[in-house]
Design a protein around this motif. Sequence first.
Motif, PDB file in Angstrom:
ATOM      1  N   GLU A  23       6.987  -5.576  -9.978  1.00 38.23           N
ATOM      2  CA  GLU A  23       5.263  -5.928 -10.084  1.00 38.23           C
ATOM      3  C   GLU A  23       5.079  -4.923 -11.015  1.00 38.23           C
ATOM      4  O   GLU A  23       5.509  -4.432 -11.771  1.00 38.23           O
ATOM      5  N   ARG A  24       3.079  -5.109 -11.427  1.00 38.62           N
ATOM      6  CA  ARG A  24       2.353  -4.600 -12.177  1.00 38.62           C
ATOM      7  C   ARG A  24       1.576  -3.798 -11.606  1.00 38.62           C
ATOM      8  O   ARG A  24       1.187  -3.750 -10.162  1.00 38.62           O
ATOM      9  N   TYR A  25       1.716  -2.673 -11.917  1.00 38.09           N
ATOM     10  CA  TYR A  25       1.166  -1.314 -11.013  1.00 38.09           C
ATOM     11  C   TYR A  25       0.313  -0.978 -11.891  1.00 38.09           C
ATOM     12  O   TYR A  25       0.487  -0.930 -13.482  1.00 38.09           O
ATOM     13  N   ARG A  26      -1.121  -0.168 -11.214  1.00 37.24           N
ATOM     14  CA  ARG A  26      -1.642   0.913 -12.829  1.00 37.24           C
ATOM     15  C   ARG A  26      -1.815   2.256 -11.439  1.00 37.24           C
ATOM     16  O   ARG A  26      -2.302   2.267 -10.067  1.00 37.24           O
ATOM     17  N   PHE A  27      -2.284   3.275 -11.954  1.00 34.61           N
ATOM     18  CA  PHE A  27      -2.074   4.171 -11.674  1.00 34.61           C
ATOM     19  C   PHE A  27      -3.845   4.633 -10.728  1.00 34.61           C
ATOM     20  O   PHE A  27      -4.423   4.711 -11.589  1.00 34.61           O
ATOM     21  N   ARG A  28      -3.963   5.281  -9.400  1.00 36.62           N
ATOM     22  CA  ARG A  28      -4.992   5.708  -9.084  1.00 36.62           C
ATOM     23  C   ARG A  28      -5.022   6.984  -8.330  1.00 36.62           C
ATOM     24  O   ARG A  28      -3.919   7.298  -7.672  1.00 36.62           O
ATOM     25  N   THR A  29      -5.863   7.634  -8.708  1.00 35.64           N
ATOM     26  CA  THR A  29      -6.006   9.125  -8.423  1.00 35.64           C
ATOM     27  C   THR A  29      -6.061   8.783  -7.049  1.00 35.64           C
ATOM     28  O   THR A  29      -6.864   8.839  -6.207  1.00 35.64           O
ATOM     29  N   VAL A  75       9.938   0.193  -4.159  1.00 34.05           N
ATOM     30  CA  VAL A  75       9.746   0.840  -5.027  1.00 34.05           C
ATOM     31  C   VAL A  75      11.546   1.138  -5.009  1.00 34.05           C
ATOM     32  O   VAL A  75      12.547   1.772  -4.643  1.00 34.05           O
ATOM     33  N   CYS A  76      11.619   1.462  -5.902  1.00 33.09           N
ATOM     34  CA  CYS A  76      12.659   1.294  -7.094  1.00 33.09           C
ATOM     35  C   CYS A  76      12.811   2.408  -7.833  1.00 33.09           C
ATOM     36  O   CYS A  76      12.189   2.490  -8.873  1.00 33.09           O
ATOM     37  N   HIS A  77      13.852   3.308  -7.953  1.00 37.20           N
ATOM     38  CA  HIS A  77      14.165   4.991  -8.371  1.00 37.20           C
ATOM     39  C   HIS A  77      14.654   5.554  -9.024  1.00 37.20           C
ATOM     40  O   HIS A  77      14.940   6.386  -9.867  1.00 37.20           O
ATOM     41  N   GLY A 113       0.969  -1.498   0.448  1.00 35.06           N
ATOM     42  CA  GLY A 113       0.118   0.227  -0.439  1.00 35.06           C
ATOM     43  C   GLY A 113       0.754   1.329  -0.306  1.00 35.06           C
ATOM     44  O   GLY A 113       0.653   2.038  -0.876  1.00 35.06           O
ATOM     45  N   MET A 114       1.648   1.208   0.927  1.00 36.93           N
ATOM     46  CA  MET A 114       2.503   2.529   0.523  1.00 36.93           C
ATOM     47  C   MET A 114       3.773   2.292  -0.418  1.00 36.93           C
ATOM     48  O   MET A 114       3.954   3.603  -1.391  1.00 36.93           O
ATOM     49  N   VAL A 115       3.968   1.575  -1.299  1.00 32.67           N
ATOM     50  CA  VAL A 115       4.842   1.484  -2.121  1.00 32.67           C
ATOM     51  C   VAL A 115       3.295   2.205  -3.030  1.00 32.67           C
ATOM     52  O   VAL A 115       3.790   2.871  -4.044  1.00 32.67           O
ATOM     53  N   PHE A 116       2.516   1.868  -3.656  1.00 33.71           N
ATOM     54  CA  PHE A 116       1.858   1.925  -4.786  1.00 33.71           C
ATOM     55  C   PHE A 116       1.535   3.144  -4.393  1.00 33.71           C
ATOM     56  O   PHE A 116       1.218   4.531  -5.720  1.00 33.71           O
ATOM     57  N   SER A 117       0.393   3.434  -3.305  1.00 32.47           N
ATOM     58  CA  SER A 117       0.203   5.045  -3.033  1.00 32.47           C
ATOM     59  C   SER A 117       1.385   5.783  -2.782  1.00 32.47           C
ATOM     60  O   SER A 117       1.090   7.205  -3.834  1.00 32.47           O
ATOM     61  N   ALA A 118       2.947   5.591  -2.795  1.00 28.79           N
ATOM     62  CA  ALA A 118       3.671   6.460  -2.923  1.00 28.79           C
ATOM     63  C   ALA A 118       4.453   6.549  -4.490  1.00 28.79           C
ATOM     64  O   ALA A 118       4.526   8.036  -5.178  1.00 28.79           O
ATOM     65  N   LEU A 119       3.944   5.488  -5.090  1.00 23.26           N
ATOM     66  CA  LEU A 119       3.692   5.886  -7.057  1.00 23.26           C
ATOM     67  C   LEU A 119       2.598   6.708  -7.767  1.00 23.26           C
ATOM     68  O   LEU A 119       3.056   7.434  -8.231  1.00 23.26           O
ATOM     69  N   ASP A 135      15.357   4.082 -17.526  1.00 21.37           N
ATOM     70  CA  ASP A 135      16.279   4.415 -18.204  1.00 21.37           C
ATOM     71  C   ASP A 135      14.715   5.236 -19.443  1.00 21.37           C
ATOM     72  O   ASP A 135      15.071   6.485 -19.425  1.00 21.37           O
ATOM     73  N   ASP A 136      13.658   5.149 -18.711  1.00 18.97           N
ATOM     74  CA  ASP A 136      12.838   5.872 -19.431  1.00 18.97           C
ATOM     75  C   ASP A 136      12.336   6.604 -18.412  1.00 18.97           C
ATOM     76  O   ASP A 136      10.866   7.457 -18.803  1.00 18.97           O
ATOM     77  N   GLY A 137      12.531   7.057 -17.139  1.00 15.50           N
ATOM     78  CA  GLY A 137      12.159   8.427 -16.098  1.00 15.50           C
ATOM     79  C   GLY A 137      11.170   7.463 -14.979  1.00 15.50           C
ATOM     80  O   GLY A 137      10.401   8.404 -14.764  1.00 15.50           O
ATOM     81  N   VAL A 138      10.520   6.540 -15.442  1.00 14.26           N
ATOM     82  CA  VAL A 138       9.719   5.926 -14.837  1.00 14.26           C
ATOM     83  C   VAL A 138      10.175   4.425 -13.360  1.00 14.26           C
ATOM     84  O   VAL A 138      10.861   3.836 -13.597  1.00 14.26           O
ATOM     85  N   PRO A 139       9.592   5.558 -12.734  1.00 14.77           N
ATOM     86  CA  PRO A 139      10.184   3.803 -11.138  1.00 14.77           C
ATOM     87  C   PRO A 139       9.008   2.769 -11.488  1.00 14.77           C
ATOM     88  O   PRO A 139       7.855   3.256 -12.122  1.00 14.77           O
ATOM     89  N   VAL A 140       9.598   2.296 -10.499  1.00 20.78           N
ATOM     90  CA  VAL A 140       8.402   0.760 -10.750  1.00 20.78           C
ATOM     91  C   VAL A 140       8.574   0.308  -9.004  1.00 20.78           C
ATOM     92  O   VAL A 140       9.058   0.208  -8.359  1.00 20.78           O
ATOM     93  N   ALA A 141       7.356  -0.903  -9.108  1.00 25.14           N
ATOM     94  CA  ALA A 141       7.300  -1.349  -7.816  1.00 25.14           C
ATOM     95  C   ALA A 141       8.388  -2.434  -7.918  1.00 25.14           C
ATOM     96  O   ALA A 141       7.536  -3.061  -8.950  1.00 25.14           O
ATOM     97  N   LEU A 142       8.240  -3.465  -6.841  1.00 24.69           N
ATOM     98  CA  LEU A 142       9.732  -4.438  -6.755  1.00 24.69           C
ATOM     99  C   LEU A 142       8.279  -5.055  -5.825  1.00 24.69           C
ATOM    100  O   LEU A 142       8.214  -4.806  -4.915  1.00 24.69           O
ATOM    101  N   GLY A 143       9.114  -6.871  -6.332  1.00 26.71           N
ATOM    102  CA  GLY A 143       8.094  -7.890  -5.668  1.00 26.71           C
ATOM    103  C   GLY A 143       9.770  -8.690  -4.669  1.00 26.71           C
ATOM    104  O   GLY A 143      10.445  -8.882  -5.954  1.00 26.71           O
ATOM    105  N   LEU A 144      10.234  -8.221  -3.693  1.00 26.57           N
ATOM    106  CA  LEU A 144      11.315  -8.728  -3.363  1.00 26.57           C
ATOM    107  C   LEU A 144      10.887 -10.436  -1.887  1.00 26.57           C
ATOM    108  O   LEU A 144       9.852 -10.177  -1.741  1.00 26.57           O
TER     109      LEU A 144
END
Length: 243
Positions: free
Chosen positions: A231-237, A161-163, A47-53, A134-143
């Motif tokens: 991880e798969r991530y989809r933006f939510r406002t 989050v990998c940034h 939740g914290m990762v997805f909210s940060a993104l 490289d495309d400027g997009v941070p991602v969610a990681l599953g560890l």
Amino acid sequence: MEERTEFTPARHAFRFPNRFRNVIWSGRLPPWTGRTKTVTSRGRCGGMVFSALDHFHAGRPVPPSTPHDFDGAEVPPDGHPLADHLHSRQLHSMVTSWCGALNGLRFLLWSLLPTAALTTRTSRELEKIVASIDDGVPVALGLVTASSVRPGHLGRNHQAVCHGYRKSSSGEVDLLIYDPNHPYDPSSPERSDIVLRRADSETSGAEPPSFPYRSSSTAGRTRYWRGFFLERYRFRTPPAPLR
């Protein structure tokens, strides 16, 4: 060589640790006459990762709340808008969305695989992660650290989050991550940096370790992992306000 996205811990990392306690079920066993039992789980890292993104993609900083704002508690209590938002996004990250269900399934599958297989798969995932940075997009990681699907073991897996990343002249890649277990400290920002790297990068030729990857910070906090994936991530406002 170093590449960073515009995701920065100072703006997008929460200032309290991931020390939530989630009540999964509470009731009497046996019903009506038995003792009250409560089943709980720990943490809302997803939740914290997805909210940060979410906040990053919305062009907004995360709420600047600290434990001092929660009447002595380390995290916002259930019923607080921020706590409820993070709980909702935690479920989205693992269960209650199509992307989340795929993440949850992947955690199950990877927790059953031998470490050698995870190392091979992690190498492929690393290429995707670097391409996104490289495309400027941070991602969610599953560890992944679990080696079984028992609930107590699965709970040791993690999300971050990998940034950004750093690449050495030898080609070794260090990932720069935001780990929800370690809050951003504005009074000591350099101690908030956490690096995910191959634990055996300096001992090539030795027998592969059971946990080939480690994440460590300048504050000396270290955890070891069997592998990690994009991880798969989809933006939510994110709702506002969440203070």
